[in-house]
Design an enzyme around this catalytic site. Sequence first.
Site, PDB file in Angstrom:
ATOM      1  N   VAL A   1       4.109  -5.468  -5.900  1.00 50.79           N
ATOM      2  CA  VAL A   1       2.869  -5.892  -6.576  1.00 50.79           C
ATOM      3  C   VAL A   1       3.179  -6.634  -7.884  1.00 50.79           C
ATOM      4  CG1 VAL A   1       0.721  -5.055  -7.644  1.00 50.79           C
ATOM      5  CG2 VAL A   1       1.567  -3.997  -5.538  1.00 50.79           C
TER       6      VAL A   1
ATOM      7  N   LYS B   1      -7.199   8.870  -3.619  1.00 48.11           N
ATOM      8  CA  LYS B   1      -8.292   7.882  -3.599  1.00 48.11           C
ATOM      9  C   LYS B   1      -9.650   8.588  -3.549  1.00 48.11           C
ATOM     10  CE  LYS B   1      -5.411   4.316  -1.574  1.00 48.11           C
ATOM     11  NZ  LYS B   1      -4.826   3.788  -0.360  1.00 48.11           N
TER      12      LYS B   1
ATOM     13  N   GLY C   1      -1.057  -4.451   0.850  1.00 46.24           N
ATOM     14  CA  GLY C   1      -0.350  -5.729   0.888  1.00 46.24           C
ATOM     15  C   GLY C   1      -0.238  -6.268  -0.514  1.00 46.24           C
TER      16      GLY C   1
HETATM   17  N1  LIG Z   1       1.887  -2.351  -2.082  1.00 48.71           N
HETATM   18  C1  LIG Z   1       0.589  -2.249  -1.822  1.00 48.71           C
HETATM   19  O1  LIG Z   1       0.076  -2.737  -0.811  1.00 48.71           O
HETATM   20  C2  LIG Z   1      -0.302  -1.520  -2.782  1.00 48.71           C
HETATM   21  C3  LIG Z   1      -1.699  -1.480  -2.564  1.00 48.71           C
HETATM   22  C4  LIG Z   1      -2.527  -0.822  -3.491  1.00 48.71           C
HETATM   23  C5  LIG Z   1      -1.956  -0.184  -4.580  1.00 48.71           C
HETATM   24  N2  LIG Z   1      -0.589  -0.227  -4.737  1.00 48.71           N
HETATM   25  C6  LIG Z   1      -0.015   0.476  -5.859  1.00 48.71           C
HETATM   26  O2  LIG Z   1       0.778  -0.419  -6.624  1.00 48.71           O
HETATM   27  C7  LIG Z   1       1.840   0.311  -7.242  1.00 48.71           C
HETATM   28  C8  LIG Z   1       3.158  -0.435  -6.999  1.00 48.71           C
HETATM   29  O3  LIG Z   1       3.391  -0.540  -5.615  1.00 48.71           O
HETATM   30  P1  LIG Z   1       4.593  -1.467  -5.070  1.00 48.71           P
HETATM   31  O4  LIG Z   1       4.389  -1.553  -3.610  1.00 48.71           O
HETATM   32  O5  LIG Z   1       4.671  -2.706  -5.877  1.00 48.71           O
HETATM   33  O6  LIG Z   1       5.864  -0.530  -5.411  1.00 48.71           O
HETATM   34  P2  LIG Z   1       7.422  -0.960  -5.462  1.00 48.71           P
HETATM   35  O7  LIG Z   1       7.634  -2.222  -4.702  1.00 48.71           O
HETATM   36  O8  LIG Z   1       8.208   0.237  -5.091  1.00 48.71           O
HETATM   37  O9  LIG Z   1       7.661  -1.265  -7.020  1.00 48.71           O
HETATM   38  C9  LIG Z   1       7.590  -0.278  -7.996  1.00 48.71           C
HETATM   39  C10 LIG Z   1       8.112  -0.858  -9.281  1.00 48.71           C
HETATM   40  O10 LIG Z   1       7.844   0.085 -10.339  1.00 48.71           O
HETATM   41  C11 LIG Z   1       9.053   0.256 -11.111  1.00 48.71           C
HETATM   42  N3  LIG Z   1       8.994   1.558 -11.806  1.00 48.71           N
HETATM   43  C12 LIG Z   1       9.090   2.793 -11.308  1.00 48.71           C
HETATM   44  N4  LIG Z   1       8.977   3.723 -12.299  1.00 48.71           N
HETATM   45  C13 LIG Z   1       8.814   3.023 -13.451  1.00 48.71           C
HETATM   46  C14 LIG Z   1       8.664   3.386 -14.816  1.00 48.71           C
HETATM   47  N5  LIG Z   1       8.624   4.669 -15.203  1.00 48.71           N
HETATM   48  N6  LIG Z   1       8.540   2.404 -15.746  1.00 48.71           N
HETATM   49  C15 LIG Z   1       8.556   1.100 -15.394  1.00 48.71           C
HETATM   50  N7  LIG Z   1       8.711   0.683 -14.108  1.00 48.71           N
HETATM   51  C16 LIG Z   1       8.825   1.636 -13.146  1.00 48.71           C
HETATM   52  C17 LIG Z   1      10.135   0.154 -10.077  1.00 48.71           C
HETATM   53  O11 LIG Z   1      11.402  -0.038 -10.710  1.00 48.71           O
HETATM   54  P3  LIG Z   1      12.787   0.392  -9.987  1.00 48.71           P
HETATM   55  O12 LIG Z   1      13.048  -0.685  -8.994  1.00 48.71           O
HETATM   56  O13 LIG Z   1      13.767   0.420 -11.115  1.00 48.71           O
HETATM   57  O14 LIG Z   1      12.544   1.738  -9.374  1.00 48.71           O
HETATM   58  C18 LIG Z   1       9.642  -1.075  -9.310  1.00 48.71           C
HETATM   59  O15 LIG Z   1       9.920  -2.259 -10.024  1.00 48.71           O
HETATM   60  C19 LIG Z   1       1.803   1.720  -6.661  1.00 48.71           C
HETATM   61  O16 LIG Z   1       1.168   2.610  -7.542  1.00 48.71           O
HETATM   62  C20 LIG Z   1       0.950   1.568  -5.426  1.00 48.71           C
HETATM   63  O17 LIG Z   1       0.211   2.732  -5.099  1.00 48.71           O
HETATM   64  C21 LIG Z   1       0.236  -0.873  -3.887  1.00 48.71           C
END
Ligand SMILES: NC(=O)c1ccc[n+]([C@@H]2O[C@H](COP(=O)([O-])OP(=O)(O)OC[C@H]3O[C@@H](n4cnc5c(N)ncnc54)[C@H](OP(=O)(O)O)[C@@H]3O)[C@@H](O)[C@H]2O)c1
Length: 371
Positions: free
Chosen positions: A16, A223, A339
């Site tokens: 994201v 949610k 997504g």
């Molecule tokens: N993907 C979707 O479709 C979707 C949809 C709705 C909501 N969301 C929400 O969006 C959020 C992110 O999802 P994503 O899919 O982008 O996850 P992701 O690809 O796993 O990315 C997570 C990111 O957060 C970083 N992170 C973890 N802990 C942290 C901290 N304490 N301080 C700063 N950065 C930190 C990670 O760094 P490292 O690489 O160093 O671990 C990574 O860069 C989640 O809460 C998810 O529920 C996602």
Amino acid sequence: MSNLRINIVLFGIGNVGSELISQVLESQQFFLQNKNIELRFPIITNSTLAFFEKDGIKNKWEANFVQAAIPFRIEDIIEYVKDQQLENLIAVDATASDSIIQSYIPLIQNGFHIVAANKKANTLHHAFYNELRRNLKKFDKLFLYETNVGAGLPVINTIKSLHESGEKITKIRGVFSGSLSYIFNRFGSEEVPFSEILSAAEKLGLTEPDAREDLSGNDVARKLLILAREIGLPFEFSDVKITSLLLPNLNELNTKAEFSVNKALLNKPYQVAKITQSDNHVLRYIGELDLTQQSLEVKLISEAKNSALGQLKGADNHIEIYTKSYENQPIVIQGAGAGKKVTARGVLSDILKVAEQIKLQKNLLVAVSKI
Ligand SMILES: NC(=O)c1ccc[n+]([C@@H]2O[C@H](COP(=O)([O-])OP(=O)(O)OC[C@H]3O[C@@H](n4cnc5c(N)ncnc54)[C@H](OP(=O)(O)O)[C@@H]3O)[C@@H](O)[C@H]2O)c1
């Protein structure tokens, strides 16, 4: 009219977060021309490192991050924005972290608005929920989190508007998880093992960073809890009745890697659940918030193929909102519920809402100073 420069501190550059940067870069000119708003990212972080913008560095953000990111604490971020006299601050939480939310209040107290894709701050105990809102009020800051439910779909805003207009919501029910929608939609229409579809969902970035959060039902439960609290109900996470999709022996595996190598254990039980249904039925994982019963439930159901839930495709969410005025015909919100593209767009839309609010406050100050 001069441009309003918005400074975004971005926590999380995974699916994201990195897509958000791309979308901002792509639409920068459009925002400048149409809204006089310039969005900048002076600080971007992952879980351990932060890149602090420096004069003269002109590479792409990914290269800057690899070359110059350094370990950080939240205090470093606050100090940096003060030193650089950065104004119009928004902290964007694109992580799924439990720890980052402890920084929200210090950030608010130091001039930040918050936009979060991360659901954790809204699902911690009520004392934190209220304390966060007390600080937002005191420091006149916004906290927007539309992507917490339904990714880019306007679920939270719709429910909030209905509630605030005095409408009595009686039930909210449906498929709230984009990843589990994708998994069961494919599982119902293809002869592919459950674990294979799960891996595909992970690869597409549809699941939570740890897919056990989806399979445990915790993500859907969060949610439901967020929606219940929007309607003013003081539920806690422990009030949600959850039927987990994880098997007890898989639930106990405490690392993501262990789970990953053992996920084929899910194949047999879900194959059995699939073939023992009535004819023309499919499995769906739903959440239900029943206001008349004061209950929140997350469960696996068998649904007729020709029903609205049975016909879902892709990673679609399908959310039915029953209210007194709409009687037996619910308001339905349906569309991609996961997504990186739709989620980042939802985050960006929240950022722009905050930016418009900052603009309004500034204009008001100018108007008052002229009186
Ligand atoms: N993907 C979707 O479709 C979707 C949809 C709705 C909501 N969301 C929400 O969006 C959020 C992110 O999802 P994503 O899919 O982008 O996850 P992701 O690809 O796993 O990315 C997570 C990111 O957060 C970083 N992170 C973890 N802990 C942290 C901290 N304490 N301080 C700063 N950065 C930190 C990670 O760094 P490292 O690489 O160093 O671990 C990574 O860069 C989640 O809460 C998810 O529920 C996602």
